[in-house]
Design a protein around this motif. Structure first.
Motif, PDB file in Angstrom:
ATOM      1  N   MET A 131      -4.995   5.173 -10.767  1.00 57.72           N
ATOM      2  CA  MET A 131      -4.329   6.102  -9.830  1.00 57.72           C
ATOM      3  C   MET A 131      -4.878   7.518  -9.955  1.00 57.72           C
ATOM      4  SD  MET A 131      -0.539   6.621 -11.592  1.00 57.72           S
ATOM      5  CE  MET A 131      -0.307   4.955 -12.128  1.00 57.72           C
ATOM      6  N   ARG A 191      -0.672   2.076  -8.311  1.00 53.16           N
ATOM      7  CA  ARG A 191      -1.177   3.421  -7.984  1.00 53.16           C
ATOM      8  C   ARG A 191      -0.580   3.946  -6.684  1.00 53.16           C
ATOM      9  NH1 ARG A 191      -6.301   2.233  -4.735  1.00 53.16           N
ATOM     10  NH2 ARG A 191      -6.485   0.009  -5.131  1.00 53.16           N
ATOM     11  N   HIS A 192      -0.243   3.021  -5.767  1.00 52.31           N
ATOM     12  CA  HIS A 192       0.325   3.471  -4.488  1.00 52.31           C
ATOM     13  C   HIS A 192       1.740   4.026  -4.681  1.00 52.31           C
ATOM     14  CE1 HIS A 192      -3.204   1.957  -2.653  1.00 52.31           C
ATOM     15  NE2 HIS A 192      -2.933   0.693  -2.948  1.00 52.31           N
ATOM     16  N   GLY A 200       0.840  -1.204   0.000  1.00 57.84           N
ATOM     17  CA  GLY A 200       0.000   0.000   0.000  1.00 57.84           C
ATOM     18  C   GLY A 200       0.870   1.248   0.000  1.00 57.84           C
ATOM     19  N   VAL A 201       0.208   2.397   0.045  1.00 54.74           N
ATOM     20  CA  VAL A 201       0.951   3.652  -0.061  1.00 54.74           C
ATOM     21  C   VAL A 201       1.969   3.802   1.072  1.00 54.74           C
ATOM     22  CG1 VAL A 201      -0.639   5.223   1.145  1.00 54.74           C
ATOM     23  CG2 VAL A 201       0.611   6.036  -0.845  1.00 54.74           C
ATOM     24  N   ARG A 233       1.308   7.503  -6.261  1.00 53.66           N
ATOM     25  CA  ARG A 233       0.723   8.456  -5.308  1.00 53.66           C
ATOM     26  C   ARG A 233       1.723   8.822  -4.211  1.00 53.66           C
ATOM     27  NH1 ARG A 233      -5.561   6.544  -4.536  1.00 53.66           N
ATOM     28  NH2 ARG A 233      -6.252   7.144  -6.610  1.00 53.66           N
ATOM     29  N   ALA A 234       2.469   7.821  -3.753  1.00 52.15           N
ATOM     30  CA  ALA A 234       3.498   8.104  -2.738  1.00 52.15           C
ATOM     31  C   ALA A 234       4.547   9.055  -3.318  1.00 52.15           C
ATOM     32  CB  ALA A 234       4.153   6.805  -2.271  1.00 52.15           C
ATOM     33  N   SER A 264      -0.905  -2.331  -6.740  1.00 55.98           N
ATOM     34  CA  SER A 264       0.017  -1.486  -5.966  1.00 55.98           C
ATOM     35  C   SER A 264       0.670  -0.394  -6.816  1.00 55.98           C
ATOM     36  CB  SER A 264       1.076  -2.340  -5.265  1.00 55.98           C
ATOM     37  OG  SER A 264       1.799  -3.095  -6.190  1.00 55.98           O
TER      38      SER A 264
END
Ligand code: ACM
Length: 395
Positions: free
Chosen positions: A253, A222-223, A193-194, A226-227, A220
């Motif tokens: 995302m 998109r995490h 996850g993020v 985004r991170a 994962s």
């Protein structure tokens, strides 16, 4: 002696029984978003084939299961398709771990797997047709593009399974060949996850690479992006380069997180060719106005048409007779004219580099003029025939 009917040839009615094909793409689990698009490409091609009269009047019928992104499920369902459903041909798999699980099954029963996904190469099976990119059709071009435009200090981050590990092995060689340095190589679980990505992003900031090579796949993805955005990194300075992040991951995302990052692939929805536009128009009529396609959708689509053409030619879907009618034959796919190599069973494809834009699509910044022959063992590291598109990097 048994009597022979003088009219036996005339009354031997042609076979109009349906042709069953196995379809194994996950609709649940970590790779469901991308595999659902492969399923859609497969079913769309089947729809087109049947609408045009099937295979010499025989309807193509998918026998489809959801292997839930689990290699063991792929293996069990492949065996079920062969032994219970009596299919000769299976279309399926995204993650290399799932292809590796199906491989011994199709080899044991001498059936054929069509695999529509880019992968790490260094594999051949007489029982597999590979229609996604091999490393000489995406990694080589991506390494060249990133090191010449951004510099040669690479940070590698991937999901923890065979494709990322092997793909990174190749990328490390390619970067070092260009005088570059690998700053770090790290792997996260497919379920990361993020919060799992934040320490990686902090490490990236500290080490200051020229670019990040991501082999993170599935949910994962998109995490990671985004991170990256949360940490305030700038794609103009340290972009993420990937072979797997395509239109469906960008949708997952949010386009704003993907803008400015790069992906190498033989197909993007944005390809401005007559064939791509015509196929997209038909796909919209089939599936709705807001369809989203990608490289894996396209490979799933064209491989089904190539299979149907070969079966029309050979009159059977049995491996020994089908494969000679399949290989070495051109097909006008949405990415361009493709062909399966008779020796290595991989496909001649068109390498392209796309930069994600604010519309959730990719602006093509570089592409091959001609298809690049598949070289899954990277004998030549050839770049193919490249051209650069304008100054799209500056926009
Ligand atoms: C992959 O695992 N071949 C994306």
């Amino acid at each position: 002696m048994a009597p022979t009917c003088p009219f036996s040839e005339e009354i031997a009615v042609s076979d109009k029984s349906p042709v069953k094909v196995g379809v194994l793409f996950s609709e649940t689990g970590v790779t469901a978003p991308i595999e659902t698009t492969q399923l859609c490409g497969t079913l769309f091609a089947i729809h087109e084939i049947n609408a045009a009269g099937g295979i010499d009047g025989r309807e193509l019928v998918p026998v489809r299961y959801d292997p839930r992104s689990e290699p063991s499920e792929y293996q069990a369902l492949a065996e079920r398709l062969i032994l219970q459903d009596k299919v000769n041909v299976i279309f399926g798999c995204y993650m290399s771990s799932t292809r590796k699980a199906v491989l011994p099954v199709v080899e044991k029963w001498n059936r054929l797997l069509f695999y529509p996904t880019l992968y790490e190469g260094f594999e051949f099976s007489n029982n597999v047709i590979y229609t996604g990119a091999a490393p000489n059709q995406n990694s080589v071009q991506l390494a060249d593009f990133m090191t010449s435009n951004f510099g040669s200090r690479a940070y590698l981050v991937g999901s923890d399974y065979i494709y990322p590990v092997e793909s990174n092995r190749i990328m490390k060689d390619l970067v070092r060949q260009r005088g570059g340095t690998i700053l770090a190589e790290c792997y996260l679980p497919l379920t990361a996850g993020v919060d799992d990505f934040l320490p990686v992003i902090r490490d990236i900031k500290k080490r200051d690479p020229s670019f990040i090579f991501s082999t993170v796949v599935g949910e994962s993805t998109r995490h990671l992006y985004r991170a990256y955005a949360q940490a305030g990194l700038n794609p103009r300075e340290v972009p993420i380069a990937s072979l797997t992040t395509c239109e469906v991951e960008v949708e997952g995302m949010g386009a704003e997180y993907a803008v400015g990052h790069f992906t190498a692939a033989p197909y993007f929805q944005s390809i401005a060719s007559e064939t791509n536009h015509a196929v997209l128009k038909r796909y919209r009529e089939f599936a709705g106005a807001d369809v989203l396609t990608n490289m894996c959708w396209e490979a799933a689509y064209f491989q089904m048409h190539m299979f149907a053409n070969a079966m029309r030619e050979c009159g059977t879907d049995e491996l020994g007779a089908l494969v000679p009618g399949l290989v070495g034959v051109d097909y006008q796919a949405p990415q361009g004219r493709v062909r399966i190599d008779p020796v290595n069973h991989h496909t001649c494809l068109y390498p392209r580099i796309g930069r994600a834009n604010s519309k959730g699509q990719f602006t093509i910044v570089r592409e091959a003029l001609r298809p690049v022959h598949p070289d899954p063992y990277l004998v030549s590291y050839s770049l193919g025939d490249w051209t650069t598109r304008l100054d799209t990097l500056d926009t």
